[in-house]
Write an enzyme that holds these catalytic residues in place. Structure first.
Site, short mmCIF file in Angstrom:
data_model
loop_
_atom_site.label_atom_id
_atom_site.label_comp_id
_atom_site.label_asym_id
_atom_site.label_seq_id
_atom_site.Cartn_x
_atom_site.Cartn_y
_atom_site.Cartn_z
CG ASP A 1 4.50 90.49 92.69
OD1 ASP A 1 3.68 91.31 93.14
OD2 ASP A 1 4.26 89.27 92.62
CG ASP B 1 -2.58 88.19 93.43
OD1 ASP B 1 -2.15 89.33 93.20
OD2 ASP B 1 -1.84 87.22 93.70
CD GLU C 1 1.30 99.77 94.03
OE1 GLU C 1 0.20 99.85 93.43
OE2 GLU C 1 1.47 100.14 95.19
CD1 TRP C 2 -0.39 93.03 93.82
CD2 TRP C 2 0.35 93.59 95.86
NE1 TRP C 2 0.69 92.23 94.13
CE2 TRP C 2 1.15 92.54 95.37
CE3 TRP C 2 0.62 94.11 97.13
CZ2 TRP C 2 2.22 92.01 96.09
CZ3 TRP C 2 1.68 93.58 97.86
CH2 TRP C 2 2.46 92.54 97.34
N GLY C 3 -2.17 98.22 93.51
CA GLY C 3 -2.98 99.42 93.72
C GLY C 3 -2.81 100.10 95.06
C1 GLA Z 1 1.71 88.26 93.55
C2 GLA Z 1 1.20 88.81 92.24
C3 GLA Z 1 0.65 87.68 91.41
C4 GLA Z 1 1.75 86.66 91.15
C5 GLA Z 1 2.32 86.16 92.47
C6 GLA Z 1 3.58 85.33 92.28
O1 GLA Z 1 0.68 87.74 94.34
O2 GLA Z 1 0.22 89.79 92.46
O3 GLA Z 1 0.14 88.15 90.17
O4 GLA Z 1 2.75 87.25 90.37
O5 GLA Z 1 2.68 87.26 93.32
O6 GLA Z 1 4.12 84.91 93.48
#
Ligand code: GLA
Length: 389
Positions: free
Chosen positions: A148, A203, A181-183
């Site tokens: 993450d 997410d 890392e969400w892009g």
């Molecule tokens: C982030 C990630 C999620 C999950 C949470 C856990 O938000 O993007 O997919 O793993 O952390 O805390």
């Protein structure tokens, strides 16, 4: 050996440069991850064991699901030697025993960490411990690592994930590296050589059309906003390196059955990793039928490894096309509107030439040929998924 050559040989050590483990994830990884349903507080070793059991008894393993992945909150501390310590209350038998149990079911085992100083839930993370943690994961029998991006301050994403890649490689056990890392740093541009999949957005949330306010991640929210953020990324996906639009919400109660079917279908069209995110122990027959539909899964897992592209979107009717191996093509019509839509089309208008047989996958029947016009009606938020063969 002449002395000069012998000296040169001695001076150039035969150390292979670090790289990612090759030939893992040649098709999008399939499995289950604890986060969407169990989050932080409800995850423990009993849930993981029972999930592994359910993955077998539900037929999911036989349908291709493989990895059982514990997300955040399994870890509580580091010991005096810096080794990561699992929560003794929730994982009393330790991670190694859990990995062994999962393996005994013919499945693979995954775990979670974070590139920053703490995980997103505030647990100890891997920054500064990459090599030590990688050795520990390998010793435990981990097969899949989700890493993450919380609490990373000024860290550079490519450098941070490359460090973990190298650490895993050095530890010697083939482990899929799932970059989360969400892009934000556009991993599709650099992560092909680093990880096997990378999140493209913030997410997923268990809703249809909810959209996040900008939270510093690359957008996201419900199924539709996440879907829309995948357009244009198709050229970056392929065998061993996948765009990850996040884990599935099928079976988590926030979507209608039609919406669940559409979510699953669209993720398969996207060649997305298929990580179930529901409670496999208590899923309904409807949820199970969606998650285990082999013809739909075959589109996701097609060995050509192409992600679909958006062919058109007009008046809330969206069309996706995914080239498949053997010259087949998957076509998905997606009704984004709140009402019924009727199709009456010629295939050439969609760039489909020649005379192909049409299989309607969710209906499980042949539905004419592409040489004739195609007519069908479908309701709010539904898809029609066809395989031209
Ligand atoms: C982030 C990630 C999620 C999950 C949470 C856990 O938000 O993007 O997919 O793993 O952390 O805390």
């Amino acid at each position: 050996m002449p002395r000069l050559i012998a000296v040169a040989f001695f001076l150039s050590p035969c150390v292979a440069p670090a790289q990612k483990f090759d030939r893992l994830a040649l098709t999008p990884p399939m499995g289950w991850n604890s986060w969407n349903r169990f989050a932080c507080d409800s995850i423990n070793e009993r849930v993981v064991r029972e999930t592994a059991d359910a993955m077998v008894s539900s037929g999911m393993r036989d349908a291709g699901y493989q990895y059982v992945v514990i997300d955040d909150c399994w870890q509580v501390a580091r010991d005096s030697a810096g080794n990561i310590v699992a929560d003794p209350a929730k994982f009393p038998h330790g991670i190694r025993a859990l990995a062994d149990y999962v393996h005994s079911k013919g499945l693979k085992f995954g775990i979670y960490t974070c590139a920053g100083t703490k995980t997103c839930a505030g647990r100890p993370a891997s920054r500064g411990y990459e090599y030590q943690d990688a050795r520990q994961y390998a010793a435990w029998g981990v097969d899949y690592l989700k890493e993450d991006w919380c609490n990373t301050s000024t860290q550079d994403a490519k450098e941070a994930y490359t460090m973990m890649r190298d650490a895993l490689y050095k530890a010697g056990r083939p482990i899929v590296l799932s970059i989360c890392e969400w892009g934000t740093a556009k991993p599709w541009r650099w992560a092909k050589e680093v990880g096997h999949l990378w999140r493209t957005t913030g997410d997923i949330s268990n809703q249809w059309s909810y959209m996040y306010a900008d939270d510093g991640r690359a957008g996201g929210g419900g199924i539709v906003p996440i879907l829309d953020l995948q357009n244009g990324l198709e050229k970056y996906a392929g065998p061993g390196h996948w765009n990850d639009p996040d884990m599935l919400e099928v079976g988590n109660g926030g979507l209608t059955p039609d919406e669940e079917r559409s979510h699953f279908t669209l993720w398969c069209m996207l060649a997305a990793p298929l990580m179930a995110g529901n409670d496999l122990r208590s899923m309904t027959a409807v949820t199970r039928a969606i998650l285990t539909n082999r013809e739909v899964i075959a589109i996701d897992q097609d060995e050509l490894g192409k992600q679909c592209y958006q062919q058109s979107i007009v008046d809330d009717l969206e069309v996706f096309i995914k080239p498949l191996s053997g010259g087949d093509t998957a076509v998905c019509f997606f009704n984004r509107s709140p009402g019924t839509k009727t199709l009456d089309l010629r295939w050439t208008d969609y760039g489909i030439r020649g005379d192909h047989a049409i299989r309607n996958i969710w209906e499980g029947r042949e539905q004419g040929r592409t040489s004739a016009p195609f007519r069908a009606s479908f309701g709010k938020h539904q898809v029609i998924l066809l395989r031209l063969h």
